[in-house]
Design a protein around this motif. Structure first.
Motif, PDB file in Angstrom:
ATOM      1  N   ASP A  58      -8.416 -11.220  10.547  1.00 16.83           N
ATOM      2  CA  ASP A  58      -7.740 -10.282  11.442  1.00 16.83           C
ATOM      3  C   ASP A  58      -7.427 -10.932  12.787  1.00 16.83           C
ATOM      4  O   ASP A  58      -6.356 -10.691  13.371  1.00 16.83           O
ATOM      5  N   ASN A  59      -8.338 -11.746  13.302  1.00 16.96           N
ATOM      6  CA  ASN A  59      -8.076 -12.433  14.566  1.00 16.96           C
ATOM      7  C   ASN A  59      -6.904 -13.402  14.438  1.00 16.96           C
ATOM      8  O   ASN A  59      -6.065 -13.514  15.344  1.00 16.96           O
ATOM      9  N   ALA A  60      -6.859 -14.114  13.318  1.00 17.28           N
ATOM     10  CA  ALA A  60      -5.760 -15.063  13.112  1.00 17.28           C
ATOM     11  C   ALA A  60      -4.429 -14.327  13.001  1.00 17.28           C
ATOM     12  O   ALA A  60      -3.416 -14.734  13.601  1.00 17.28           O
ATOM     13  N   LEU A  61      -4.396 -13.227  12.239  1.00 20.29           N
ATOM     14  CA  LEU A  61      -3.154 -12.475  12.093  1.00 20.29           C
ATOM     15  C   LEU A  61      -2.729 -11.847  13.424  1.00 20.29           C
ATOM     16  O   LEU A  61      -1.534 -11.771  13.733  1.00 20.29           O
TER      17      LEU A  61
ATOM     18  N   VAL B  26       6.429  -3.785  13.034  1.00 16.47           N
ATOM     19  CA  VAL B  26       5.230  -3.977  12.220  1.00 16.47           C
ATOM     20  C   VAL B  26       5.400  -5.275  11.454  1.00 16.47           C
ATOM     21  O   VAL B  26       6.449  -5.518  10.849  1.00 16.47           O
ATOM     22  N   LEU B  27       4.384  -6.115  11.494  1.00 20.72           N
ATOM     23  CA  LEU B  27       4.418  -7.400  10.792  1.00 20.72           C
ATOM     24  C   LEU B  27       3.649  -7.291   9.479  1.00 20.72           C
ATOM     25  O   LEU B  27       2.504  -6.836   9.470  1.00 20.72           O
TER      26      LEU B  27
ATOM     27  N   ASP C 150       6.920  -9.121  -3.297  1.00 15.63           N
ATOM     28  CA  ASP C 150       7.098  -7.737  -2.898  1.00 15.63           C
ATOM     29  C   ASP C 150       5.725  -7.076  -2.975  1.00 15.63           C
ATOM     30  O   ASP C 150       4.822  -7.557  -3.673  1.00 15.63           O
ATOM     31  N   GLY C 151       5.566  -5.961  -2.300  1.00 18.34           N
ATOM     32  CA  GLY C 151       4.295  -5.257  -2.410  1.00 18.34           C
ATOM     33  C   GLY C 151       4.247  -4.054  -1.503  1.00 18.34           C
ATOM     34  O   GLY C 151       5.023  -3.938  -0.539  1.00 18.34           O
ATOM     35  N   LEU C 152       3.333  -3.147  -1.827  1.00 15.63           N
ATOM     36  CA  LEU C 152       3.114  -1.976  -0.997  1.00 15.63           C
ATOM     37  C   LEU C 152       2.161  -2.339   0.137  1.00 15.63           C
ATOM     38  O   LEU C 152       1.077  -2.874  -0.086  1.00 15.63           O
ATOM     39  N   ALA C 153       2.603  -2.067   1.362  1.00 16.38           N
ATOM     40  CA  ALA C 153       1.781  -2.295   2.544  1.00 16.38           C
ATOM     41  C   ALA C 153       1.570  -0.967   3.248  1.00 16.38           C
ATOM     42  O   ALA C 153       2.285   0.011   2.995  1.00 16.38           O
ATOM     43  N   SER C 154       0.580  -0.922   4.122  1.00 15.62           N
ATOM     44  CA  SER C 154       0.257   0.317   4.829  1.00 15.62           C
ATOM     45  C   SER C 154       0.159   0.066   6.324  1.00 15.62           C
ATOM     46  O   SER C 154      -0.243  -1.029   6.762  1.00 15.62           O
TER      47      SER C 154
ATOM     48  N   ILE D 181      -4.932  -8.696  -6.700  1.00 20.31           N
ATOM     49  CA  ILE D 181      -6.190  -8.658  -5.954  1.00 20.31           C
ATOM     50  C   ILE D 181      -6.011  -8.936  -4.463  1.00 20.31           C
ATOM     51  O   ILE D 181      -6.979  -8.833  -3.701  1.00 20.31           O
ATOM     52  N   THR D 182      -4.783  -9.281  -4.047  1.00 20.99           N
ATOM     53  CA  THR D 182      -4.544  -9.632  -2.647  1.00 20.99           C
ATOM     54  C   THR D 182      -3.413  -8.776  -2.090  1.00 20.99           C
ATOM     55  O   THR D 182      -2.281  -9.243  -1.913  1.00 20.99           O
ATOM     56  N   PRO D 183      -3.664  -7.507  -1.844  1.00 19.36           N
ATOM     57  CA  PRO D 183      -2.606  -6.690  -1.244  1.00 19.36           C
ATOM     58  C   PRO D 183      -2.299  -7.186   0.159  1.00 19.36           C
ATOM     59  O   PRO D 183      -3.147  -7.815   0.814  1.00 19.36           O
ATOM     60  N   PRO D 184      -1.084  -6.938   0.661  1.00 20.27           N
ATOM     61  CA  PRO D 184      -0.778  -7.356   2.040  1.00 20.27           C
ATOM     62  C   PRO D 184      -1.787  -6.758   3.008  1.00 20.27           C
ATOM     63  O   PRO D 184      -2.088  -5.558   2.939  1.00 20.27           O
ATOM     64  N   PRO D 185      -2.349  -7.566   3.902  1.00 23.48           N
ATOM     65  CA  PRO D 185      -3.332  -7.018   4.850  1.00 23.48           C
ATOM     66  C   PRO D 185      -2.677  -6.017   5.786  1.00 23.48           C
ATOM     67  O   PRO D 185      -1.470  -6.045   6.037  1.00 23.48           O
ATOM     68  N   HIS D 186      -3.496  -5.119   6.324  1.00 24.44           N
ATOM     69  CA  HIS D 186      -2.977  -4.139   7.277  1.00 24.44           C
ATOM     70  C   HIS D 186      -2.367  -4.862   8.468  1.00 24.44           C
ATOM     71  O   HIS D 186      -2.926  -5.855   8.968  1.00 24.44           O
TER      72      HIS D 186
END
Length: 625
Positions: free
Chosen positions: A57-60, A74-75, A85-89, A567-572
């Protein structure tokens, strides 16, 4: 961190790896420890998770601060080595939605105070930004019926059968995936301890009694739609378990996503699986492990372990399914998948000569055991931990007694083919594998398994295996291998079983009372709120998994990459901070790997721990005194 935005968190990540290594010993990694050991380990695993999440989270956050946009945005970051592609929140201010830089609204749905949206073509190890604009987000809306579909799939549930899926049709091919109720929860009674060995949690010990969710009507089945996809929501009861299942068809996805929630679990000595009967003719169980894809044997999940002690479940890292790791191409006689092999050499002294073949088989995903002709055959569950599905007999009848015995018991056409110059002759088994792969199976008989008699050089056979296919002839009879794969993507779940009928079973959870469950050596004893031991898992659980299917083997479906996506959804999206450094574009990739999705990259860092300083970080060299 890159471009000098803070230091690399080497101390924190060093602690993460130490905690993970410490928690990987024999009585921890199996999940079969006592309650006290479990609680001791839980704190280490939690610390590892928190430290790693904080570093990410700090790096992002630092990266996001450098990205320039001409509007609030929003990034969406992508940590995988391929575009996706993917669902992000994201949590947005009330009355706002997302749009792309050209102003086109992004498909999204609001639920539970969060906006879930479809991020498209997020670059490899990179990011894409979206603008926050005024607007009213859409919500999930009721839909009629119990069938949902998108461009790829059509799915139908049956409320009278627990909300299980009675049809999954691939709309691109017209292929029906299921042969019976799919996404069915199966609740197995287990013995408190193994009937023979007297031990508990590290054995699967079903009694043979199982109840499925398809045996009773669901308490509810409803369909919903939104801009990001279609879904079915199912509620019901199986045994003492109350469940909620969500089946989702994300817009534009080839994947079917599933979530199963077990609400306020109260059971003891239970094993819960989810089942998808999906026969693919001739295919064998296949799964990934940490760094490879391997063929597996069929399992026997419905046995009574008092009479048949082994269910033959296997672990999988991120996916398993019905497919082929390697195969024998028999031309007009068809093809046969290879999963687990016995390599039979003429004499024990010949075993070293087979090493290159065993290595080549392993490289293709076929595990092999070498034996000599005068030894016992591999394939007896009284002494073997698994079963082979094929024998490779090295040498003809003049040099290998097993080849001679096999030819004597088979039709004369096979011996004739060898005498006429064929160097690889396939002899089918007397009966299909599903008929012989039964509880407490004994496959030592030479005619119980198909066999390939090889008379040419091992070097030639190894070279032929380079494409995971062996060319051979079959003068009589044949085999059938359907060129199709059905697989389940999962993560962090204890194991899987594919039975001889082709049904895929994914283990979700167990609750055990056998020793050492509940053992607490040092007071005070700790329990869950209802006073039960932690091994019983008396709380609510949620499990996620996905189904994929299509023409070709696991390579054609690029299953390792598909599983990494699952297993790796886009991070918040990280919070935005004031920029401190050179600006970065709104869409960018830091790294690409070619060929995309065929080569995976999990970690990339500079040398050293702490990292070796760069020349700029070291500054100018001081002149020697």
């Amino acid at each position: 961190m890159c471009w000098g935005w803070g230091g690399y968190p080497h101390t924190a990540l060093d602690k993460v790896w130490r905690q993970l290594a410490y928690g990987a010993h024999h009585d921890a990694i199996t999940g079969s420890e006592s309650d006290q050991v479990y609680i001791d380990l839980l704190t280490g695993w939690r610390e590892a998770y928190d430290l790693a999440a904080e570093a990410r989270d700090n790096a992002l956050s630092a990266l996001s601060a450098q990205v320039t946009t001409d509007a609030p945005g929003v990034l969406v970051a992508n940590t995988l080595p391929f575009a996706r592609d993917g669902l992000a929140s994201a949590a947005l201010p009330e009355g706002h939605v997302l749009a792309d830089p050209s102003g086109v609204p992004v498909p999204a749905v609001a639920e539970g105070g969060t906006l879930t949206f479809l991020a498209r073509d997020v670059p490899s190890v990179g990011w894409r930004t979206y603008h926050v604009v005024p607007g009213i987000p859409e919500t999930w809306q009721p839909a009629s019926g119990v069938t949902i579909e998108n461009d790829r799939w059509q799915i139908t549930a049956d409320p009278d059968k627990g909300g299980t899926l009675v049809s999954i049709v691939d709309r691109t091919t017209g292929q029906e995936v299921l042969t019976g109720p799919g996404n069915e929860l199966r609740l197995y009674d287990e013995y408190p301890q193994h009937p023979d060995m007297g031990e508990g949690p590290w054995h699967l010990i079903p009694t043979g009694h199982v109840v499925g969710s398809s045996s009773a009507a669901a308490t509810g089945v409803r369909a919903e739609s939104s801009p990001v996809g279609r879904r079915l929501i199912v509620t019901g009861q199986v045994g003492e378990i109350t469940y909620e299942q969500v089946v989702t068809l994300p817009a534009g996805s080839d994947r079917i996503d599933f979530t199963t929630r077990v609400l306020d679990h109260t059971g003891a000595d239970r094993l819960l699986r989810v089942r998808f009967p999906a026969r693919v003719e001739g295919a064998l169980p296949v799964s990934d492990v940490s760094g490879a894809v391997v063929g597996r044997g069929f399992a026997l999940p419905d046995v009574d372990t008092a009479h048949h002690p082994w269910t033959l479940d296997n672990p999988a890292n991120t996916w398993f399914g019905l497919s082929a790791t390697a195969k024998v191409d028999l031309g007009a006689a068809g093809a046969r998948a290879l999963g687990v092999a016995e390599v039979v050499v003429p004499a024990l002294d010949d075993a070293p000569q087979a090493r290159d073949l065993v290595v080549a088989l392993a490289r293709a995903g076929v595990t092999a055991t070498t034996s000599s002709a005068d030894g016992t055959r591999y394939g007896w569950l009284d002494v073997d931990s698994n079963l082979p599905d094929v024998r490779l007999v090295l040498g003809g009848p003049d040099t290998n007694p097993v080849a001679a015995d096999l030819l004597a018991r088979a039709d004369e056409s096979y011996a004739k083919a060898l005498s006429e110059g064929a160097t690889r002759v396939w002899i089918p088994a007397e009966r299909p594998l599903p008929e012989t792969w039964q509880p407490s199976a004994d496959l030592r008989d030479l005619r119980a398994l198909p066999a390939l008699i090889v008379t040419d050089s091992i070097a030639d056979l190894v070279a032929d295996l380079a494409d995971a296919t062996i060319e051979a002839v079959c003068p009589l009879g044949g085999e059938r291998l359907e060129d199709r794969t059905v697989a389940l993507l999962a993560y962090g779940l204890p194991g899987f079983a594919v039975d001889p009928s082709g049904a895929l079973h994914l283990s979700l959870m167990r609750s055990c009372t056998g020793w050492p469950s509940g053992i607490w050596l040092d007071p005070p004893r700790r329990t869950t709120p209802d006073g039960s031991g932690f091994q019983l898992q008396h709380w609510t659980h949620e499990f996620s998994y996905s189904l994929v299917s299509g023409p070709g083997d696991w390579r054609a479906l690029r299953l390792p990459a598909a599983a990494q996506e699952h297993i790796t959804p886009p991070p918040h999206p990280p919070p935005r901070h004031p920029a401190d450094g050179p600006p970065l574009p709104p869409v960018h990739s830091l790294l690409t790997v070619s060929p995309e999705r065929d080569v995976l990259l999990s970690t990339l860092k500079s040398t050293g721990n702490p990292p070796t300083p760069t020349a700029a970080q070291r500054g100018p060299r001081k002149p020697p005194p």
